[in-house]
Design an enzyme around this catalytic site. Structure first.
Site, PDB file in Angstrom:
ATOM      1  N   CYS A  13      20.512 -22.806  30.007  1.00  0.00           N
ATOM      2  CA  CYS A  13      19.408 -23.633  30.492  1.00  0.00           C
ATOM      3  C   CYS A  13      18.691 -22.824  31.579  1.00  0.00           C
ATOM      4  CB  CYS A  13      19.958 -24.919  31.086  1.00  0.00           C
ATOM      5  SG  CYS A  13      21.067 -24.556  32.461  1.00  0.00           S
ATOM      6  N   HIS A  79      25.321 -24.715  40.337  1.00  0.00           N
ATOM      7  CA  HIS A  79      26.049 -25.957  40.657  1.00  0.00           C
ATOM      8  C   HIS A  79      25.854 -26.422  42.094  1.00  0.00           C
ATOM      9  CE1 HIS A  79      28.030 -25.715  36.924  1.00  0.00           C
ATOM     10  NE2 HIS A  79      29.005 -24.904  37.244  1.00  0.00           N
ATOM     11  N   CYS A 101      20.405 -25.185  41.310  1.00  0.00           N
ATOM     12  CA  CYS A 101      19.370 -25.698  40.404  1.00  0.00           C
ATOM     13  C   CYS A 101      18.585 -26.832  41.094  1.00  0.00           C
ATOM     14  CB  CYS A 101      20.032 -26.222  39.138  1.00  0.00           C
ATOM     15  SG  CYS A 101      18.837 -26.880  37.982  1.00  0.00           S
ATOM     16  N   HIS A 129      34.725 -30.997  39.253  1.00  0.00           N
ATOM     17  CA  HIS A 129      33.659 -30.052  38.924  1.00  0.00           C
ATOM     18  C   HIS A 129      32.944 -29.629  40.209  1.00  0.00           C
ATOM     19  CE1 HIS A 129      29.967 -28.388  37.254  1.00  0.00           C
ATOM     20  NE2 HIS A 129      30.627 -28.266  36.113  1.00  0.00           N
ATOM     21  N   GLU A 131      29.938 -28.915  40.893  1.00  0.00           N
ATOM     22  CA  GLU A 131      28.675 -29.617  41.193  1.00  0.00           C
ATOM     23  C   GLU A 131      28.961 -30.947  41.881  1.00  0.00           C
ATOM     24  OE1 GLU A 131      25.871 -30.411  37.873  1.00  0.00           O
ATOM     25  OE2 GLU A 131      25.566 -32.338  38.867  1.00  0.00           O
ATOM     26  N   THR A 169      24.791 -33.818  36.619  1.00  0.00           N
ATOM     27  CA  THR A 169      23.653 -33.452  35.741  1.00  0.00           C
ATOM     28  C   THR A 169      24.056 -33.334  34.278  1.00  0.00           C
ATOM     29  OG1 THR A 169      24.096 -31.129  36.206  1.00  0.00           O
ATOM     30  CG2 THR A 169      22.343 -32.180  37.492  1.00  0.00           C
ATOM     31  N   SER A 226      31.992 -27.839  31.425  1.00  0.00           N
ATOM     32  CA  SER A 226      32.088 -29.282  31.148  1.00  0.00           C
ATOM     33  C   SER A 226      30.978 -29.729  30.210  1.00  0.00           C
ATOM     34  CB  SER A 226      32.072 -30.081  32.441  1.00  0.00           C
ATOM     35  OG  SER A 226      30.789 -30.210  32.941  1.00  0.00           O
TER      36      SER A 226
END
Ligand code: SF4
Length: 286
Positions: A13, A79, A101, A129, A131, A169, A226
């Site tokens: 992405c 992240h 991001c 995770h 993030e 996200t 993930s």
């Protein structure tokens, strides 16, 4: 004749692409380059970056112990990081190149603002995770992570508190919808922001459509990614023969049945090269 269809939204992405490009660009300067955590959940890419000189700091302890050499820079991956890590970085003589991001920055800001306003922040996501750990690290008050709709069913709401719900996200959209419905049913429906990023939503939607038609589905991505795991879950629910592979070496196809359509998708951390390799192999195989 077997048709091979690759999801056009498969692979890196823009957030991951930007961070990976930045590391390569910084390595070209010849300066000592660190990343805080692997910049992408993909061993092939990380091995290549390390071979070119990137040093990956895996833990907060490693960062604490770091005495950076002259001219060093550290890259923050897509992240993002908790606020305390920025504070720690300020104590080090190192240039910080922030590739968090923009979609993640938005959640950190929202969570921080609502937390400071006295609300109890809830995050739909994986608590381990990075993030999510980062978002938690921007909250000043109470914060909990709900991993599944079942967690929402049994969550001990308090009459005294106001809640604010966001999502990781890369959280699965239908699970987030279920959580919101559970909240509504339980009388908590005020403060909900769907913060699943559009790249993830589009990729999940395409994967679902492709898997519904395909006889064989291949999902490419890192074992620790993930968003790839979620893609796999979505595809496996629609196509019984779904393969989750990290590289072409993991792919073991069976030729025993008639295969009209093979679908290929990939997580946000999968480089184009890996997707093309699999596509080429599958085309030659059938
Ligand atoms: S998946 Fe979405 S939020 Fe995460 S890095 Fe990519 S674009 Fe950003």
């Amino acid at each position: 004749m077997t048709e091979i269809r690759v999801d056009p939204s498969a692979g890196f992405c823009f957030g991951v692409q930007r961070a990976v490009d930045k590391v390569y660009e910084m390595l070209e300067t010849g300066r000592p380059i660190y990343t805080y955590g692997p910049v992408v959940h993909n061993e092939t890419v990380i091995d290549d970056l390390k071979a070119k000189g990137a040093i990956v700091l895996e833990t907060e302890e490693e960062l604490q112990a770091l005495d950076p050499p002259e001219g060093a820079a550290i890259i923050i991956r897509a992240h993002g990081i908790p606020r305390r890590i920025y504070e720690l970085l300020e104590t080090k003589h190192i240039e910080v190149v922030d590739c968090t991001c923009p979609f993640v920055i938005k959640i950190q800001k929202l969570a921080g603002e609502h937390s400071r306003a006295g609300e109890h922040v809830l995050i739909a996501g994986n608590p381990k995770h990075p993030e999510v750990e980062g978002i938690v690290g921007w909250c000043d008050g109470p914060v909990d992570v709900l991993e599944t709709p079942e967690d929402a069913e049994k969550y001990p709401f308090s009459e005294e508190e106001t809640y604010f719900l966001v999502s990781q996200t890369t959280y699965q959209l239908n699970k987030f919808t279920q959580i919101v419905e559970i909240f509504e049913k339980r009388g908590y429906n005020d403060n909900v922001v769907n913060t699943i990023c559009s790249a993830t939503q589009i990729r999940q939607q395409h994967a679902e459509e492709l898997a519904s038609e395909a006889d064989v589905m291949i999902v490419i991505g890192g074992r620790n990614s993930s968003n790839t795991r979620k893609l796999y879950e979505i595809c496996a629910a629609r196509c019984p023969e779904t393969h989750y592979i990290q590289t072409l070496d993991d792919l073991h196809l069976e030729r025993s049945k008639i295969v009209r359509l093979v679908g290929i998708t990939a997580g946000a951390s999968t480089p184009k090269k890996s997707i093309e390799e699999v596509q080429k192999y599958v085309r030659a195989y059938f």
